[in-house]
Scaffold this motif. Structure first.
Motif, PDB file in Angstrom:
ATOM      1  N   VAL A 137     -23.863  15.559 -62.173  1.00  0.00           N
ATOM      2  CA  VAL A 137     -24.860  14.068 -61.688  1.00  0.00           C
ATOM      3  C   VAL A 137     -26.094  14.086 -63.023  1.00  0.00           C
ATOM      4  N   SER A 138     -25.495  12.486 -63.058  1.00  0.00           N
ATOM      5  CA  SER A 138     -26.663  12.904 -64.695  1.00  0.00           C
ATOM      6  C   SER A 138     -27.706  12.019 -64.235  1.00  0.00           C
ATOM      7  N   GLY A 139     -28.575  12.450 -64.393  1.00  0.00           N
ATOM      8  CA  GLY A 139     -30.003  12.209 -64.350  1.00  0.00           C
ATOM      9  C   GLY A 139     -30.337  11.242 -65.380  1.00  0.00           C
ATOM     10  N   ALA A 140     -31.022  11.884 -67.009  1.00  0.00           N
ATOM     11  CA  ALA A 140     -32.187  10.529 -67.407  1.00  0.00           C
ATOM     12  C   ALA A 140     -31.097  10.066 -67.792  1.00  0.00           C
ATOM     13  N   HIS A 141     -31.482   9.290 -68.646  1.00  0.00           N
ATOM     14  CA  HIS A 141     -30.462   7.961 -69.843  1.00  0.00           C
ATOM     15  C   HIS A 141     -30.948   7.687 -70.598  1.00  0.00           C
ATOM     16  N   LEU A 142     -31.115   8.839 -71.280  1.00  0.00           N
ATOM     17  CA  LEU A 142     -31.343   8.411 -72.863  1.00  0.00           C
ATOM     18  C   LEU A 142     -29.852   7.784 -73.859  1.00  0.00           C
ATOM     19  N   GLU A 143     -30.784   6.947 -74.758  1.00  0.00           N
ATOM     20  CA  GLU A 143     -29.472   6.186 -75.420  1.00  0.00           C
ATOM     21  C   GLU A 143     -29.572   7.208 -77.043  1.00  0.00           C
ATOM     22  N   THR A 144     -28.148   7.745 -76.960  1.00  0.00           N
ATOM     23  CA  THR A 144     -28.381   8.666 -78.000  1.00  0.00           C
ATOM     24  C   THR A 144     -27.242   8.351 -79.303  1.00  0.00           C
ATOM     25  N   THR A 145     -26.134   7.150 -78.702  1.00  0.00           N
ATOM     26  CA  THR A 145     -24.754   6.553 -79.412  1.00  0.00           C
ATOM     27  C   THR A 145     -24.681   5.257 -79.438  1.00  0.00           C
ATOM     28  N   VAL A 146     -24.063   4.494 -79.859  1.00  0.00           N
ATOM     29  CA  VAL A 146     -23.704   3.248 -81.229  1.00  0.00           C
ATOM     30  C   VAL A 146     -22.380   3.089 -80.930  1.00  0.00           C
ATOM     31  N   ASP A 147     -21.803   2.219 -80.791  1.00  0.00           N
ATOM     32  CA  ASP A 147     -20.255   2.193 -81.713  1.00  0.00           C
ATOM     33  C   ASP A 147     -20.099   1.466 -83.163  1.00  0.00           C
ATOM     34  N   VAL A 148     -18.761   0.880 -83.236  1.00  0.00           N
ATOM     35  CA  VAL A 148     -18.455   0.142 -84.188  1.00  0.00           C
ATOM     36  C   VAL A 148     -19.421  -1.424 -83.931  1.00  0.00           C
ATOM     37  N   VAL A 149     -18.957  -1.825 -82.665  1.00  0.00           N
ATOM     38  CA  VAL A 149     -19.046  -2.993 -81.809  1.00  0.00           C
ATOM     39  C   VAL A 149     -20.920  -3.078 -82.336  1.00  0.00           C
ATOM     40  N   TRP A 150     -21.518  -2.723 -81.743  1.00  0.00           N
ATOM     41  CA  TRP A 150     -22.581  -2.464 -81.931  1.00  0.00           C
ATOM     42  C   TRP A 150     -23.014  -2.247 -83.362  1.00  0.00           C
ATOM     43  N   LEU A 151     -22.506  -1.336 -84.350  1.00  0.00           N
ATOM     44  CA  LEU A 151     -23.033  -1.863 -85.999  1.00  0.00           C
ATOM     45  C   LEU A 151     -22.716  -2.999 -86.477  1.00  0.00           C
ATOM     46  N   ARG A 152     -21.295  -3.426 -86.163  1.00  0.00           N
ATOM     47  CA  ARG A 152     -21.106  -4.975 -87.249  1.00  0.00           C
ATOM     48  C   ARG A 152     -22.414  -6.225 -86.981  1.00  0.00           C
ATOM     49  N   HIS A 153     -22.385  -5.395 -85.708  1.00  0.00           N
ATOM     50  CA  HIS A 153     -23.758  -6.760 -85.558  1.00  0.00           C
ATOM     51  C   HIS A 153     -24.842  -6.315 -85.648  1.00  0.00           C
ATOM     52  N   SER A 154     -25.076  -5.234 -86.240  1.00  0.00           N
ATOM     53  CA  SER A 154     -27.469  -4.962 -86.061  1.00  0.00           C
ATOM     54  C   SER A 154     -26.719  -4.096 -87.865  1.00  0.00           C
ATOM     55  N   PHE A 155     -26.302  -4.228 -88.830  1.00  0.00           N
ATOM     56  CA  PHE A 155     -26.375  -4.282 -90.463  1.00  0.00           C
ATOM     57  C   PHE A 155     -27.578  -4.449 -90.513  1.00  0.00           C
ATOM     58  N   GLY A 156     -28.279  -3.986 -91.626  1.00  0.00           N
ATOM     59  CA  GLY A 156     -28.442  -4.815 -92.088  1.00  0.00           C
ATOM     60  C   GLY A 156     -30.474  -5.659 -91.505  1.00  0.00           C
ATOM     61  N   GLU A 157     -30.082  -5.113 -90.405  1.00  0.00           N
ATOM     62  CA  GLU A 157     -31.421  -5.956 -89.455  1.00  0.00           C
ATOM     63  C   GLU A 157     -32.985  -5.050 -89.470  1.00  0.00           C
ATOM     64  N   ALA A 158     -33.887  -5.683 -89.501  1.00  0.00           N
ATOM     65  CA  ALA A 158     -35.051  -5.205 -89.522  1.00  0.00           C
ATOM     66  C   ALA A 158     -34.983  -4.246 -87.836  1.00  0.00           C
ATOM     67  N   GLY A 159     -35.704  -2.961 -88.607  1.00  0.00           N
ATOM     68  CA  GLY A 159     -35.704  -1.811 -87.945  1.00  0.00           C
ATOM     69  C   GLY A 159     -34.636  -1.056 -87.482  1.00  0.00           C
ATOM     70  N   ILE A 160     -33.553  -1.794 -88.178  1.00  0.00           N
ATOM     71  CA  ILE A 160     -32.359  -0.755 -88.211  1.00  0.00           C
ATOM     72  C   ILE A 160     -31.676  -0.047 -89.322  1.00  0.00           C
ATOM     73  N   GLU A 161     -31.773   1.644 -89.447  1.00  0.00           N
ATOM     74  CA  GLU A 161     -31.556   2.318 -91.186  1.00  0.00           C
ATOM     75  C   GLU A 161     -30.508   3.126 -90.703  1.00  0.00           C
ATOM     76  N   LEU A 162     -29.683   3.153 -91.266  1.00  0.00           N
ATOM     77  CA  LEU A 162     -28.615   3.500 -91.682  1.00  0.00           C
ATOM     78  C   LEU A 162     -28.152   4.603 -92.478  1.00  0.00           C
ATOM     79  N   LEU A 163     -27.667   5.895 -91.815  1.00  0.00           N
ATOM     80  CA  LEU A 163     -27.906   6.844 -92.392  1.00  0.00           C
ATOM     81  C   LEU A 163     -26.677   7.696 -92.807  1.00  0.00           C
ATOM     82  N   ASP A 164     -26.055   7.942 -94.002  1.00  0.00           N
ATOM     83  CA  ASP A 164     -24.272   8.286 -94.638  1.00  0.00           C
ATOM     84  C   ASP A 164     -24.389  10.323 -94.675  1.00  0.00           C
ATOM     85  N   LEU A 165     -23.753  10.648 -93.917  1.00  0.00           N
ATOM     86  CA  LEU A 165     -23.854  11.964 -94.184  1.00  0.00           C
ATOM     87  C   LEU A 165     -22.969  13.452 -94.622  1.00  0.00           C
ATOM     88  N   ARG A 166     -21.689  11.980 -94.822  1.00  0.00           N
ATOM     89  CA  ARG A 166     -20.498  12.613 -95.457  1.00  0.00           C
ATOM     90  C   ARG A 166     -21.091  13.694 -96.267  1.00  0.00           C
TER      91      ARG A 166
END
Length: 432
Positions: A161-190
């Motif tokens: 039974v899931s209790g907490a609902h912490l936002e932990t992930t995003v998908d490529v659709v979200w990222l496609r519309h969010s990169f470069g926006e204020a308050g969003i930083e992308l870290l490439d860890l490869r």
């Protein structure tokens, strides 16, 4: 297609820091609010005072079988799998005997800190509330004289039974519309080389292609202690200094999105744990870089050097003897006066603060002749200390252009290589 592209780009650019009224988002202000640090790391002394913990062992199978905290479950294989759906993860956890309501204590050793971080992220994604991490790991447990067990411990399957609902992930659709926006930083860890301690040299995987407006970082370099964890203040200090050039700083009040190699890369999980412990909002891109490039309509920025750019220009201008670069849209982000004194063959003068308006005008004028999916755009400025070219490449990506080349070393490297420049009698900021 032209009108649809402009409408889509306008929606993307709304409230973006990359619009013409704010072309320099990397000059982020320092946060005036003290960080709120969650209590994630706990000591052996604090946990033995209560007996309602369920320990999760992140070490290797043989280490767990030899000795572990009594009652501990070994979920290493769960951590190693590339989960795509949270319901599948919850089903696996229920088979391991978890209900989603347990108070979890994660522990490991020096070799398992990446895996432990990934487990921490997965468990929060699944819905566990406030899992804790044993500071000092299993060695601290032994040093405190606490009891151990051996072999493998099993629990009967449970209903999860899931209790907490912490936002932990995003998908490529979200990222496609969010990169470069204020308050969003992308870290490439490869990569495995640190951007801030290598004179800001471009790491190889990042240079071969990255999500627009991302920055390379390596969380593993923060693990300097034998089996301990970095202090939150050190995590924040290193991250704040991450900007695209020395001296620039990153706004730690942003939400940081971590991009790993793929869905099984442990580095984003480590970064997730360290940023959470430092009071920083963090998400992980599900599927990592592989998920991004699997959609061939999404933009990718590749870093090129002077020799590589020369070869590209020579395809249509073999001797570099005239002011043209057929097949390329080569944007000069310097001042119009600098452009007039000398520019690369075929360059278009379009400074960063006017780039959005200029590229929009170009789209409107060229219409169907300008295909954002096939056009190759190149961006350069004075040199590494000038990041206007990076800003312009992000704006172009938000307008739907996919093939983006960042000539980061710019005019300085081109001149040092002895390659030709072309002067203009009149500086023009208008694309032809």
């Amino acid at each position: 297609m032209c009108s649809r592209l402009l409408a889509f780009a306008a929606a993307l650019l709304l409230a973006s820091p990359l619009a013409a009224d704010n072309p320099y988002p990397w000059l982020a202000p320092r946060s005036s609010q003290p960080p709120v640090l969650p209590e994630i790391f706990v000591t052996t002394e604090s946990i033995v005072k209560r007996n309602d913990w369920l320990a999760i062992d992140a070490r290797q199978d043989d280490a767990y079988a030899t000795a572990h905290i009594p009652g501990a479950l070994q979920l290493g294989r769960t951590a190693d799998r590339p989960w795509q759906q949270v319901d599948d993860l919850r089903a696996a956890l229920s088979q391991a005997g978890l209900t989603g309501r347990e108070r979890l204590l994660l522990y490991g050793n020096a070799r398992s800190r990446q895996r432990l971080g990934r487990l921490f992220w997965l468990l929060e994604w699944a819905g566990f509330a406030e899992p804790k991490v044993l500071s000092g790991g299993f060695e601290a447990w032994l040093a405190a004289g606490q009891p151990v067990a051996s072999g493998r411990e099993l629990r009967p399957p449970q209903n999860f039974v899931s209790g907490a609902h912490l936002e932990t992930t995003v998908d490529v659709v979200w990222l496609r519309h969010s990169f470069g926006e204020a308050g969003i930083e992308l870290l490439d860890l490869r990569d495995r080389t640190d951007w801030t301690t290598s004179d800001y040299e471009v790491p190889p995987a990042f240079g071969d292609g990255h999500v627009p407006h991302s920055l390379p970082f390596v969380f593993s370099t923060l693990l300097t202690q034998a089996d301990g964890w970095p202090e939150p203040a050190e995590v924040r200090r290193r991250l704040r200094a991450l900007g695209p050039r020395p001296g620039d700083r990153v706004d730690l009040d942003s939400t940081f999105v971590l991009i790993g190699r793929d869905g099984s890369d442990p580095e984003p999980g480590l970064g997730y744990l360290l940023l959470r412990s430092a009071g920083i909002e963090v998400r992980i891109l599900g599927g990592g870089w592989q998920a991004w490039i699997s959609d061939r309509t999404l933009p990718v920025v590749r870093v090129v050097n002077a020799a590589e750019l020369r070869e590209l220009i020579e395809v249509g201008n073999p001797d570099l003897d005239h002011d043209s670069a057929p097949g390329l849209l080569l944007f000069d982000g310097r001042s119009e006066a600098a452009f007039a004194r000398g520019h690369l063959p075929g360059a278009i003068s379009l400074p960063a603060h006017r780039f959005a308006a200029g590229i929009e005008r170009m789209i409107a004028e060229r219409g169907e002749d300008l295909d954002p999916q096939s056009a190759t755009l190149v961006f350069y400025c004075y040199g590494r200390d000038c990041v206007r070219s990076r800003t312009s490449s992000t704006i172009a990506a938000r307008y739907g252009f996919r093939k983006l080349l960042w000539f980061r070393d710019g005019e300085i490297a081109w001149r040092e290589a002895g390659y030709p420049f072309f002067a203009s009698t009149v500086a023009s900021g208008n694309p032809p």
